[in-house]
Design an enzyme around this catalytic site. Structure first.
Site, PDB file in Angstrom:
ATOM      1  N   GLU A  14       5.108  -0.161 -18.540  1.00  0.00           N
ATOM      2  CA  GLU A  14       4.338  -0.009 -17.568  1.00  0.00           C
ATOM      3  C   GLU A  14       3.637   1.491 -17.427  1.00  0.00           C
ATOM      4  O   GLU A  14       2.687   1.892 -17.054  1.00  0.00           O
ATOM      5  CB  GLU A  14       4.556  -0.367 -16.186  1.00  0.00           C
ATOM      6  CG  GLU A  14       4.698  -2.037 -15.903  1.00  0.00           C
ATOM      7  CD  GLU A  14       5.635  -2.332 -14.827  1.00  0.00           C
ATOM      8  OE1 GLU A  14       5.334  -3.753 -14.404  1.00  0.00           O
ATOM      9  OE2 GLU A  14       6.419  -1.598 -14.243  1.00  0.00           O
ATOM     10  N   GLY A  80       3.398 -11.365 -10.750  1.00  0.00           N
ATOM     11  CA  GLY A  80       3.052 -12.793 -10.740  1.00  0.00           C
ATOM     12  C   GLY A  80       2.149 -13.274  -9.712  1.00  0.00           C
ATOM     13  O   GLY A  80       2.095 -12.752  -8.742  1.00  0.00           O
ATOM     14  N   GLU A 175       9.091  -4.405  -6.769  1.00  0.00           N
ATOM     15  CA  GLU A 175       9.333  -2.956  -6.186  1.00  0.00           C
ATOM     16  C   GLU A 175       8.421  -2.443  -5.266  1.00  0.00           C
ATOM     17  O   GLU A 175       8.596  -1.727  -4.628  1.00  0.00           O
ATOM     18  CB  GLU A 175       9.004  -1.961  -7.542  1.00  0.00           C
ATOM     19  CG  GLU A 175      10.029  -2.415  -8.737  1.00  0.00           C
ATOM     20  CD  GLU A 175       9.716  -3.472  -9.746  1.00  0.00           C
ATOM     21  OE1 GLU A 175       8.564  -3.905  -9.610  1.00  0.00           O
ATOM     22  OE2 GLU A 175      10.640  -3.840 -10.222  1.00  0.00           O
ATOM     23  N   ASP A 198       1.623 -13.262 -15.199  1.00  0.00           N
ATOM     24  CA  ASP A 198       2.163 -14.946 -15.054  1.00  0.00           C
ATOM     25  C   ASP A 198       1.758 -15.562 -13.728  1.00  0.00           C
ATOM     26  O   ASP A 198       1.385 -14.754 -12.778  1.00  0.00           O
ATOM     27  CB  ASP A 198       3.779 -14.731 -15.130  1.00  0.00           C
ATOM     28  CG  ASP A 198       4.400 -13.910 -14.389  1.00  0.00           C
ATOM     29  OD1 ASP A 198       4.731 -12.715 -14.497  1.00  0.00           O
ATOM     30  OD2 ASP A 198       4.796 -14.609 -13.056  1.00  0.00           O
TER      31      ASP A 198
HETATM   32  N1  ADE Z   1       6.541  -9.477 -12.152  1.00  0.00           N
HETATM   33  C1  ADE Z   1       5.480 -10.044 -12.688  1.00  0.00           C
HETATM   34  N2  ADE Z   1       5.802 -11.484 -12.601  1.00  0.00           N
HETATM   35  C2  ADE Z   1       7.099 -11.706 -11.531  1.00  0.00           C
HETATM   36  C3  ADE Z   1       7.551 -12.726 -11.115  1.00  0.00           C
HETATM   37  N3  ADE Z   1       7.037 -13.771 -11.686  1.00  0.00           N
HETATM   38  N4  ADE Z   1       8.478 -12.492 -10.171  1.00  0.00           N
HETATM   39  C4  ADE Z   1       8.813 -11.245  -9.841  1.00  0.00           C
HETATM   40  N5  ADE Z   1       8.414 -10.081 -10.493  1.00  0.00           N
HETATM   41  C5  ADE Z   1       7.414 -10.309 -11.293  1.00  0.00           C
END
Ligand code: ADE
Length: 231
Positions: A14, A80, A175, A198
């Site tokens: 990142e 996500g 975070e 995702d």
């Molecule tokens: N960061 C990126 N994808 C995530 C997910 N599915 N759960 C928690 N943090 C994430």
């Protein structure tokens, strides 16, 4: 007086696209982490990745402010998606951030709340405006919404939906809310940007592995354009 901008991520992927573009790079090791001092187009910045999760993020954000005297904090990384509008590579900025795993409901409190805290901590309005300006200059779509944070990689449709419904959240990560709590307590304007990696569903870990690098770069490039606009 000129600003000192902190740019924070959680993982090496990142922050690498940011560190690789700094001039006058100097690495300071402190509290079991590396802090990358440098300048970007003449603007002093301090870049660090915290490691994953709320505790490490709290530590790093506090050090960036208290030890390195940063007066603005920008977070860049991946998330996500909860909102079905958000697809891999899309950008979301936090209007506010909450902790989805903070639970003293046994005492009659709402999820995400502890006495003397807030369920949702608002990100700085001016920095959000700067982001919207940058997005419109670049012709990029930018969603603004609630980001939910917890010490949990969510890879489960039911948990994701619960977080979405309980906190009206559009994306989740591990975070942002920790950084928000630190910055608001210390009166430092902050901003959290995430690019989707995702959909926090049963395929999340595969999607995350496939798109971490590309989505992290989308977020990092946007943050650097914001630095140009802020300075
Ligand atoms: N960061 C990126 N994808 C995530 C997910 N599915 N759960 C928690 N943090 C994430």
């Amino acid at each position: 007086m000129s600003r000192k901008i902190a740019i924070m991520g959680a993982m090496p992927e990142e922050v690498e696209p940011i560190v690789s573009k700094l001039d006058n790079l100097n690495i300071v090791e402190y509290a079991a982490n590396k802090y990358y001092e440098g300048s970007y187009n003449g603007q002093d910045v301090l870049v660090a990745y915290s490691k994953i999760g709320k505790v490490f993020a709290t530590l790093t954000a506090t050090i960036l402010i208290e030890k390195f005297k940063c007066d603005t904090l920008l977070f860049s990384g991946v998330a996500g998606a909860i909102s079905p509008e958000l697809k891999v590579g899309d950008l979301i900025i936090a209007e506010g951030l909450c902790q989805h795993d903070l639970d003293i409901t046994a005492f009659g409190h709402p999820y995400g709340y502890v006495p003397e805290g807030d369920v949702c901590v608002a990100a700085d309005e001016h920095l959000r405006e700067v982001a919207k300006q940058v997005a419109s200059q670049k012709g990029l779509r930018l969603k603004e919404g609630i980001i939910a944070t917890g010490d949990q990689f969510v890879a489960d449709e039911a948990r994701k939906n619960w977080i979405g419904e309980t906190f009206k959240a559009d994306a989740l990560e591990m975070e942002g809310a920790a950084v928000a709590v630190v910055c608001s307590a210390l009166n430092v304007p902050f901003f959290v940007l995430r690019a989707i990696s995702d959909a926090a569903d049963m395929d999340a870990s595969f999607s995350f592995d496939e798109f971490l690098e590309s989505s992290a770069k989308i977020s990092a490039d946007f943050i650097l354009s914001m630095v140009d606009t802020i300075k």
